[in-house]
Structure formats: C-alpha cells, structure tokens
Write a protein that holds these residues in place. Structure first.
Motif, mmCIF file in Angstrom:
data_model
loop_
_atom_site.group_PDB
_atom_site.id
_atom_site.type_symbol
_atom_site.label_atom_id
_atom_site.label_comp_id
_atom_site.label_asym_id
_atom_site.label_seq_id
_atom_site.Cartn_x
_atom_site.Cartn_y
_atom_site.Cartn_z
ATOM 1 N N LEU A 115 64.381 -41.576 2.273
ATOM 2 C CA LEU A 115 64.107 -41.906 0.744
ATOM 3 C C LEU A 115 65.253 -40.871 -0.027
ATOM 4 C CD1 LEU A 115 60.752 -41.919 -1.372
ATOM 5 C CD2 LEU A 115 62.925 -40.579 -1.998
ATOM 6 N N LYS B 100 56.096 -47.564 1.999
ATOM 7 C CA LYS B 100 57.353 -47.538 1.056
ATOM 8 C C LYS B 100 56.796 -47.879 -0.392
ATOM 9 C CE LYS B 100 61.453 -50.101 0.321
ATOM 10 N NZ LYS B 100 62.364 -50.960 1.035
ATOM 11 N N LYS B 101 55.906 -48.787 -0.806
ATOM 12 C CA LYS B 101 55.366 -48.875 -1.945
ATOM 13 C C LYS B 101 54.737 -47.538 -2.597
ATOM 14 C CE LYS B 101 54.590 -53.825 -1.610
ATOM 15 N NZ LYS B 101 53.784 -54.992 -1.574
ATOM 16 N N GLN C 194 57.473 -45.264 -3.365
ATOM 17 C CA GLN C 194 58.175 -45.728 -4.496
ATOM 18 C C GLN C 194 57.425 -45.254 -5.842
ATOM 19 O OE1 GLN C 194 61.211 -47.829 -4.607
ATOM 20 N NE2 GLN C 194 61.302 -47.226 -6.706
ATOM 21 N N ASN D 113 58.672 -42.972 -8.703
ATOM 22 C CA ASN D 113 58.685 -43.538 -10.076
ATOM 23 C C ASN D 113 57.893 -42.691 -11.276
ATOM 24 O OD1 ASN D 113 60.304 -45.640 -9.405
ATOM 25 N ND2 ASN D 113 58.544 -46.994 -9.131
ATOM 26 N N ILE E 46 66.560 -44.361 -6.821
ATOM 27 C CA ILE E 46 65.572 -44.229 -5.839
ATOM 28 C C ILE E 46 66.010 -45.228 -4.785
ATOM 29 C CG2 ILE E 46 63.196 -44.212 -5.073
ATOM 30 C CD1 ILE E 46 62.397 -43.540 -7.986
ATOM 31 N N THR E 47 66.328 -44.651 -3.823
ATOM 32 C CA THR E 47 66.928 -45.896 -2.447
ATOM 33 C C THR E 47 66.025 -45.427 -1.309
ATOM 34 O OG1 THR E 47 68.613 -44.471 -2.150
ATOM 35 C CG2 THR E 47 69.005 -46.181 -3.574
#
Length: 163
Positions: free
Chosen positions: A6, A132-133, A136, A140, A160-161
């Motif tokens: 990430l 991953k969610k 994220q 955020n 964000i990658t």
C-alpha cells in the motif's frame, strides 16, 4: 506467501518541522484512526520516538474482537523518515515506512506499507474482500483527518494505491 504493498501520498501546506512533530508522535495515531477501531495505546508512547522503541496497542479490526498489536520503531532519521515493524499482531508481516519531504508550498507525506496476511490461501482470499477494503477505509479516514488538521496543499493530488 504474497507480499502486498500500500502506498499513500498526501500534501500539506505546513512546514517540515510541524509535519515531523505530528507524525512522529505515536499518540497522534489515535487522532487519525477511525473511532470504530477502538485504537488504544497500552505502552511505549511516553517518550520521543527513537530507534528500538516498542509500542503496544489494542485495536478492534472487527466489532467486539480486540487485537493486540506490538510494533518496533526500527529506523529513524529525524525530520525525514521512520519505519515501524510489527513484532506481534494481525499480519504475518507489517513493514511501514513513513517519509516526509519538502515540496513546493509545503510537505509531502508518503507511507509505504509492505504486508503479508496469515492463513495462507485463506488470507489471500480475504485480502480483496476484507483486508484491502479495511485498509482503504483507514487511509481514506486518515487523509480526511489530516486535511482537517493541516489543510490540503493546493494543486497536489493525494493518492492511495495497492499492488
């Protein structure tokens, strides 16, 4: 076992000193972590950051499921970067690099996290569905809170990658 990455970048219209002062203080993790995660520092955050520092936390990655997380600050270059690594916790590997650099109009903060999940193939299956969610959402929230605290650097594209 797969290693995920990430990368998050964010720009702020503040000085390097102000950015370092905030980001290198482990107590500020609570400020930039979603409340539903129940983040609480148990020990190790009572002194300025130093190499070898052990910090113990409790987080609730899922409702009613407390998880102890122990990290070590393995590298510190005052005012520029630090690295924390999980010693005990929910990941098979967690290596988190925090960089701060001067850019036009302010500073750029970059997080690079290399992580592995436990449970082999089951962990890999859970990555896109849950992990991953969740990461994220955490980043955020962090972006939103940091913008509230320091403002957004005009013309800078936060990102964000995952890889």
């Amino acid at each position: 076992m797969k290693v995920y990455r990430l990368t998050a970048k964010q720009g702020f219209p503040i000085s390097m000193e102000k950015a370092w002062s905030f980001l290198s203080d482990p107590r500020n993790l609570k400020v930039i972590t979603p409340e539903h995660m129940g983040f609480k520092i148990l020990s190790g955050a009572d002194r300025d950051m130093y190499q070898g520092q052990i910090i113990q936390y409790i987080v609730y990655p899922f409702p009613h499921i407390p998880t102890k997380w122990v990290t070590e600050i393995t590298h510190v270059k005052e005012g520029e970067y630090f690295v924390d690594e999980q010693r005990f916790g929910p990941y098979a590997l967690w290596h988190h690099k925090h960089f701060i650099k001067q850019i036009d109009g302010g500073v750029e903060m970059e997080d690079i996290i290399d992580y592995k999940l436990p449970l082999g193939i089951l962990g890999r299956l859970m990555h896109p569905i849950i992990v991953k969610k969740q990461l994220q959402n955490i980043f955020n929230y962090r972006e939103k809170r940091l913008n509230e605290l320091f403002g957004h650097l005009e013309g800078y594209q936060n990102s964000i990658t995952f890889k």
